[in-house]
Scaffold this active site. Structure first.
Site, short mmCIF file in Angstrom:
data_model
loop_
_atom_site.label_atom_id
_atom_site.label_comp_id
_atom_site.label_asym_id
_atom_site.label_seq_id
_atom_site.Cartn_x
_atom_site.Cartn_y
_atom_site.Cartn_z
CB THR A 185 -6.38 -14.07 -34.68
OG1 THR A 185 -6.91 -12.91 -34.02
CG2 THR A 185 -7.10 -15.31 -34.20
CB CYS A 186 -2.94 -11.98 -38.23
SG CYS A 186 -1.46 -12.96 -38.05
CG ASP A 187 -8.94 -8.97 -36.42
OD1 ASP A 187 -9.05 -7.92 -35.74
OD2 ASP A 187 -9.73 -9.26 -37.33
CG ASN A 213 -5.92 -15.37 -38.47
OD1 ASN A 213 -5.27 -14.69 -37.69
ND2 ASN A 213 -6.54 -14.82 -39.51
#
Length: 379
Positions: free
Chosen positions: A326-328, A369
């Protein structure tokens, strides 16, 4: 990993990430704990894995259930269980949810504060209540915080108050922390509970139950005591502190019931370095914290991870940092723990994450996401 799970992966080749749970292992774990604690009632902690197949299996085996919400109660009832085998063990409940549980037939409720007791007395008159006390959680790999439970003096007062509020003060509960490997932790709590029982008996309040909670572990990267060791330690402690006047005892296994029954298969999405001098490669999987591996937080639970096709040779392995897709930036699984993977690992390779039957599907985010929740197969 069992032969049945291996055969499922080989024949079905499911899309990753996915979790496969062997129900035979769940049944074996149930019998092992029941044999180790023959005088205790098992209340499976539904939150660990509420798959309908698991709930139906355990219902048929005679298990009772520890639930944390009305939907969990409804799941258990749908599996064929009767409400007399259900405990509403969450100490934080809406009054409307207490009322609904009572309407569904549940008569056993947990609390740890006067405000919660008042809600139960209004919404579930005549119910049996048990008060949860604080424990340190020392020795647990996934310790529980001070969010749940109260100290002994407060528990004493709350149980006295219950007598005059139209509910039955029935018992005391505690939880020594999830993945608890220190057998002595139950003894410390049982000693305190026995003192409380005796103090209340003098006041005419005869409690009938001690809820020993969960904490029974799954083997991850290091050995853990077996069910018999836990059973013997707990039985010896009960005898030592209660003598021959033993109360009803219940246990709430979750991880120890289903953890070892599950394996997640995942695909490597990317292998990279942050600089030419990086000692560790970054390995990104198609599952991360938000896909079901939330218990890797602070690297507390360290799952055994196998790379398919790897011969296990340390000489061909290099240290890695494992992360999710994920973009975390919080979605990093293991950076400090020493995980090693083959030097020729590449995108498209598959890994299997073992002992993941508990607290994975229930921790998976709903399309964070855009990633779908973790798929589960019970076989």
């Amino acid at each position: 990993m069992t032969e049945k799970i291996a055969r499922f992966f080989e024949e079905r080749r499911p899309q990753t990430p996915c979790l496969v749970v062997d129900l035979d292992v769940v049944e074996q774990n149930y019998h092992a704990l029941a044999d180790a604690l023959p005088d205790a009632r098992i209340f499976y902690a539904v939150k660990a894995n509420p798959a309908p197949e698991i709930l139906r299996l355990l219902t048929g085996l005679g298990s009772a259930f520890d639930t944390a919400s009305v939907p969990e109660i409804e799941m258990v009832l749908a599996a064929g269980c009767t409400p007399d085998r259900i405990s509403y063990g969450n100490t934080i409940k809406k009054e409307a949810d207490i009322r609904r549980a009572f309407e569904l037939g549940v008569r056993l409720f947990a609390y740890d504060s006067e405000a919660e007791l008042e809600k139960i007395s209004r919404a579930a008159p005549g119910a049996r209540v048990f008060c949860r006390i604080l424990t340190s959680g020392e020795g647990a790999e996934w310790p529980l915080s001070r969010k749940f439970g109260c100290d002994l003096p407060m528990a004493r007062e709350l149980l006295i108050k219950a007598r005059g509020m139209g509910v039955e003060p029935w018992g005391v509960s505690f939880h020594v922390g999830s993945q608890q490997k220190d057998l002595t932790q139950w003894d410390r709590a049982i000693f305190e509970v026995a003192q409380l029982f005796r103090e209340l008996e003098v006041l005419g309040i005869d409690l009938g139950m001690i809820n020993l909670g969960g904490g029974f572990p799954t083997r991850y990267r290091s050995d853990v005591p077996n069910s018999q060791a836990y059973g013997q330690a707990i039985f010896d402690s009960l005898r030592r502190h209660f003598g021959n006047h033993l109360p009803e005892t219940i246990v709430e296994p979750g991880r120890g019931m289903v953890g070892s029954a599950g394996v997640i298969e995942s695909e490597v999405v990317l292998v990279s370095r942050k600089s030419a001098t990086d000692r560790k490669r970054w390995v990104y999987l198609d599952i991360g914290k938000f896909g079901g591996l939330a218990e890797t937080m602070d690297e507390a639970i360290q799952y055994p991870i196998e790379v398919l096709g790897d011969d296990g040779s340390d000489a061909a392995a290099e240290p890695v940092i494992l992360a999710g897709p994920t973009c975390d930036s919080a979605d990093v699984l293991y950076e400090r723990a020493e995980y090693r993977m083959p030097a020729d690992l590449k995108a498209g390779d598959r890994v299997r994450i073992h002992a993941t039957g508990a607290y994975t599907t229930t921790y998976a985010a709903v399309c964070f996401n855009g990633f779908a929740p973790l798929q589960q197969y019970c076989i």
